[in-house]
Design an enzyme around this catalytic site. Structure first.
Site, PDB file in Angstrom:
ATOM      1  CG  HIS A  78      -1.880  -1.155   1.246  1.00 16.64           C
ATOM      2  ND1 HIS A  78      -2.629  -1.482   2.353  1.00 16.64           N
ATOM      3  CD2 HIS A  78      -2.185  -2.096   0.305  1.00 16.64           C
ATOM      4  CE1 HIS A  78      -3.360  -2.557   2.096  1.00 16.64           C
ATOM      5  NE2 HIS A  78      -3.097  -2.951   0.862  1.00 16.64           N
ATOM      6  CG  HIS A 237      -7.506  -3.206  -1.851  1.00 14.36           C
ATOM      7  ND1 HIS A 237      -6.943  -2.155  -1.161  1.00 14.36           N
ATOM      8  CD2 HIS A 237      -6.769  -4.296  -1.534  1.00 14.36           C
ATOM      9  CE1 HIS A 237      -5.923  -2.599  -0.444  1.00 14.36           C
ATOM     10  NE2 HIS A 237      -5.801  -3.899  -0.651  1.00 14.36           N
ATOM     11  CG  ASP A 241      -3.103  -5.131  -2.817  1.00 16.07           C
ATOM     12  OD1 ASP A 241      -2.760  -4.223  -2.034  1.00 16.07           O
ATOM     13  OD2 ASP A 241      -3.793  -6.108  -2.463  1.00 16.07           O
ATOM     14  CG  HIS A 264       0.732  -9.613  -2.584  1.00 17.54           C
ATOM     15  ND1 HIS A 264       0.545  -8.291  -2.926  1.00 17.54           N
ATOM     16  CD2 HIS A 264      -0.122  -9.855  -1.553  1.00 17.54           C
ATOM     17  CE1 HIS A 264      -0.379  -7.767  -2.126  1.00 17.54           C
ATOM     18  NE2 HIS A 264      -0.801  -8.697  -1.297  1.00 17.54           N
TER      19      HIS A 264
END
Length: 305
Positions: A78, A237, A241, A264
């Site tokens: 973030h 969101h 990310d 991720h």
């Protein structure tokens, strides 16, 4: 010349770690040209500096985690996303724990912190990584891909079988030539399911998680009283990310990013795949700001603001 940027003065804040639940102090400090984004574990007997880089990401199960010499800094995505959105090239980030504080679960608090410090242009050319050939990573039905593009645009598709998510949209496409990161992306919060939060707490995780820093869902609905900040906050969101995950490569990308159910781990694998093929990218600068892509060509304004 399109110049590198840092902040004008030191700023500090305090928050809690999402997983530890413990208080964390965060300090942002200006850095010289070509420093990059450097995280520093100042709570250790011998502080460890960990420059953000694709190769330093060691764990991606719950967040993007930088690792070096046994030291870790977790949940960096973030803050990295805010740095990307505001065009910050050089910054020291001092942290007193192995986790960046979760704040409100979005990048909004970090955007405010950086803007309150002030943004300063530096007398050095801003470097971009220009993707010149397509690069793709797949894992089952999931994928993440970079294609050549003169600018920075992202397309992200999620697939959460949940009434609240279905209602708000599972796909989003954004081109920062005509979209404000600060207004349209930065305030999108992380989200989770109530039953998953309970399971994570039993494993000693998510001790700092609450409706103050996440959207929480049960089987049917959103439990937060104040609802959503954006109609499509869930997919926004995930895009937030991804912007943070991609920025650990060290420079802003000139590329089109397309992803389906990426996270991720896949985002980091995509960066490593790009770096492994030196013919698929080049480092570029812009002596004439008018020739830079829209979204980056602001003299004093923030990058995608």
């Amino acid at each position: 010349m399109l110049k590198q940027r840092t902040i004008k003065q030191i700023v500090k804040t305090v928050g809690i770690g999402l997983h530890s639940g413990r208080k964390v102090e965060l300090t942002l400090r200006p850095a010289a040209p070509d420093t990059g984004i450097v995280f520093s574990r100042v709570d250790l007997a011998t502080p460890v500096d960990i420059p953000a880089s694709a190769m330093a990401i060691g764990d991606t199960r719950m967040a993007s985690v930088l690792q070096k010499d046994g030291a870790r800094v977790s949940t960096i995505e973030h803050l990295m996303s805010a740095c990307a959105g505001l065009g910050i090239d050089n910054l020291y980030i001092d942290v007193t724990a192995e986790e960046i504080p979760i704040m409100d679960g979005s990048a909004g608090s970090f955007v405010f912190l950086i803007q309150s410090a002030g943004i300063e242009e530096q007398n050095a050319a801003k470097k971009f990584i220009k993707v010149t050939k397509p690069v793709e990573i797949r894992d089952g039905d999931k994928f993440a891909r970079l294609d050549p593009y003169f600018g920075f645009k992202l397309k992200f598709t999620i697939d959460f079988r949940h009434p609240a998510v279905d209602k708000t949209g599972q796909a989003l496409e954004v081109d920062f030539a005509n979209t404000s990161y600060v207004r349209e992306i930065a305030r999108a919060r992380t989200f989770g399911f109530a039953h998953e939060v309970e399971m994570m707490r039993e494993l000693g995780l998510a001790r700092g998680g609450s409706m103050d820093n996440a959207i929480v869902l049960d089987e049917y609905r959103i439990l937060n009283n104040d609802g959503l900040r954006y109609d499509d906050e869930f997919v926004k969101h995930k895009m937030l990310d991804a912007i943070g995950d991609l920025y650990v490569i060290g420079h802003p990308l000139l590329a089109a990013y397309d992803a389906y159910k990426s996270g991720h781990g896949l985002n980091n694998a995509l960066l490593r795949e790009l770096l492994a093929h030196e013919d698929s990218y080049e480092i570029v600068t812009f002596d004439d700001t008018q020739k830079a892509p829209r979204g980056f060509a602001y003299e004093t304004q923030t990058a995608f603001a």
